[in-house]
Design a protein around this motif. Sequence first.
Motif, PDB file in Angstrom:
ATOM      1  N   LYS A 113       0.928  -1.183  -0.048  1.00 40.88           N
ATOM      2  CA  LYS A 113       0.203  -0.005   0.018  1.00 40.88           C
ATOM      3  C   LYS A 113       0.634   1.100  -0.120  1.00 40.88           C
ATOM      4  CE  LYS A 113      -3.919  -2.075   2.302  1.00 40.88           C
ATOM      5  NZ  LYS A 113      -4.731  -2.134   0.856  1.00 40.88           N
ATOM      6  N   ASN A 115       2.392   4.071  -1.872  1.00 38.86           N
ATOM      7  CA  ASN A 115       2.012   4.816  -2.916  1.00 38.86           C
ATOM      8  C   ASN A 115       3.537   5.420  -3.626  1.00 38.86           C
ATOM      9  OD1 ASN A 115       2.058   7.465  -1.637  1.00 38.86           O
ATOM     10  ND2 ASN A 115       0.052   7.120  -1.343  1.00 38.86           N
ATOM     11  N   LYS A 116       4.210   5.650  -2.740  1.00 39.02           N
ATOM     12  CA  LYS A 116       5.530   6.159  -3.361  1.00 39.02           C
ATOM     13  C   LYS A 116       6.280   5.090  -4.003  1.00 39.02           C
ATOM     14  CE  LYS A 116       6.507   9.687   0.312  1.00 39.02           C
ATOM     15  NZ  LYS A 116       7.393  10.269   1.355  1.00 39.02           N
ATOM     16  N   LEU A 118       4.939   2.522  -5.722  1.00 36.94           N
ATOM     17  CA  LEU A 118       4.325   2.120  -6.889  1.00 36.94           C
ATOM     18  C   LEU A 118       4.366   3.586  -7.770  1.00 36.94           C
ATOM     19  CD1 LEU A 118       0.684   0.900  -5.309  1.00 36.94           C
ATOM     20  CD2 LEU A 118       2.209  -0.118  -7.010  1.00 36.94           C
ATOM     21  N   ALA A 119       4.456   4.874  -7.268  1.00 37.63           N
ATOM     22  CA  ALA A 119       4.927   5.649  -8.192  1.00 37.63           C
ATOM     23  C   ALA A 119       6.123   5.718  -8.816  1.00 37.63           C
ATOM     24  CB  ALA A 119       4.983   7.103  -7.436  1.00 37.63           C
ATOM     25  N   THR A 144      -4.600   2.299  -4.318  1.00 35.55           N
ATOM     26  CA  THR A 144      -3.467   2.833  -3.706  1.00 35.55           C
ATOM     27  C   THR A 144      -2.923   3.868  -4.573  1.00 35.55           C
ATOM     28  OG1 THR A 144      -2.747   0.720  -2.384  1.00 35.55           O
ATOM     29  CG2 THR A 144      -1.063   2.199  -2.671  1.00 35.55           C
ATOM     30  N   ILE A 145      -2.872   3.523  -5.864  1.00 34.15           N
ATOM     31  CA  ILE A 145      -2.349   4.546  -6.822  1.00 34.15           C
ATOM     32  C   ILE A 145      -2.945   5.854  -6.762  1.00 34.15           C
ATOM     33  CG2 ILE A 145      -2.025   5.006  -9.499  1.00 34.15           C
ATOM     34  CD1 ILE A 145      -0.882   2.173  -9.512  1.00 34.15           C
ATOM     35  N   GLN A 147      -4.133   7.353  -4.505  1.00 35.87           N
ATOM     36  CA  GLN A 147      -3.645   8.252  -3.427  1.00 35.87           C
ATOM     37  C   GLN A 147      -2.555   9.118  -3.821  1.00 35.87           C
ATOM     38  OE1 GLN A 147      -3.665   5.874   0.226  1.00 35.87           O
ATOM     39  NE2 GLN A 147      -5.652   4.657  -0.555  1.00 35.87           N
ATOM     40  N   SER A 148      -1.897   8.644  -4.746  1.00 37.79           N
ATOM     41  CA  SER A 148      -0.716   9.568  -5.130  1.00 37.79           C
ATOM     42  C   SER A 148      -0.740  10.484  -6.389  1.00 37.79           C
ATOM     43  CB  SER A 148       0.528   8.315  -5.368  1.00 37.79           C
ATOM     44  OG  SER A 148       1.739   8.962  -6.097  1.00 37.79           O
ATOM     45  N   ALA A 151       1.839   8.953  -9.081  1.00 43.01           N
ATOM     46  CA  ALA A 151       1.487   7.862  -9.662  1.00 43.01           C
ATOM     47  C   ALA A 151       0.245   7.961 -10.597  1.00 43.01           C
ATOM     48  CB  ALA A 151       1.015   6.631  -8.664  1.00 43.01           C
ATOM     49  N   THR A 152      -0.775   8.716 -10.343  1.00 40.82           N
ATOM     50  CA  THR A 152      -1.913   9.111 -11.193  1.00 40.82           C
ATOM     51  C   THR A 152      -1.539   9.661 -12.604  1.00 40.82           C
ATOM     52  OG1 THR A 152      -3.437   9.128  -9.287  1.00 40.82           O
ATOM     53  CG2 THR A 152      -4.132   9.840 -10.915  1.00 40.82           C
TER      54      THR A 152
END
Length: 264
Positions: A113, A115-116, A118-119, A144-145, A147-148, A151-152
Motif C-alpha cells: 500500500k 504509493n511512493k 508504486l509511483a 493505492t495509486i 492516493q498518489s 502515480a496517477t
Amino acid sequence: MPSYSQDLDQFMKTYNKLVSINSYHEAEKAIGKFLQKYPKSIEANLELGWIYYMTYRYIEAEQTIQKIRAEIPPSDSNMLCNMYFLSAQIYLGQDLYHSAEEHALLALELDEKNNKILAFILRLLKIQERYSDIVKMVNQFSSTISQSMNATVYFAEALIYLNRYSEAEQVIKFILSQQADFVLGLVHLAKIERERGHFVQTEQLLLKATQSHNYVDEYEPFLAWEQLIDLYLEMDELDKHTKAQSEFNQLVENYRIRFPNSNI
C-alpha cells in the motif's frame, strides 16, 4: 545517560528537519556526528545512503547499502523495505533498469500500500516506454495509486502515449481539481492541448507549470521548460524562444551548482 533509542530519536528529528529544507550537507554532517558515537547504526547508515543518493553519489550510496545489507534483521520488514526502495532508486540513477525494478518489486512485496513505491515503479516503466504495463499495474493497484498524485499522472501519461486522450484528460483534470498548480498535471494536459493544435492553451499551461513550486522531484520543472522552448520553435515565436532558452539555461546552471554530481 541517554540510551541508543533516545539518541536516535533526537538525531532523526534533527535530520528530518534538515532534509525537509534540502539542507543535505548539514544533514550529512549530523549523520557523521551520530555515527561517531554509533558507527554500526543501521538506521543512520541507511539515511547516509539516502543522502548520497539525493546528492547523486550513487557509488557511495551503493557501498553504504552493501555494508549494512546483511545486518538488517529479516523480521524488520520496514527497514528491509526502506533498503530495497533506496537500492532501487540508486540503480535507476545509474540507468540499471532491471536491477531497479527487481528491488522496487521486493520493496512492494513488503508494503503493497506504499504509493511512493508504486509511483516509482510507474516512473520506471514510463522511462522504458512500457505504457501497457503501466495501465496493467494501475488496474492491479488502483486504490493505492489513486492516493498518489505522481502515480496517477504517470497513468495519465501512459494513456496519452496510447492515444487515449479523452481518458487521459479526465484523469489529469481530476488531479488538477485537487492541486491546480501540480507541475506534472499541467505538463501532461499541455501535451494533449498541443496534440489538438491548441497552442495558446498549451503555452498558458506550460507557463503556469514553470512558475509553480508544486512538484515532487526537482527535475519536473525542467520538463515544462523543455516543452515550452520546443513549442515556441513550432510557433516561430523566436523572441519568446530565446528568452525561454536563456531562463532555462540559468535554471540548469543553478541546479548544477547545487548538485555538482547531477547529470542534468
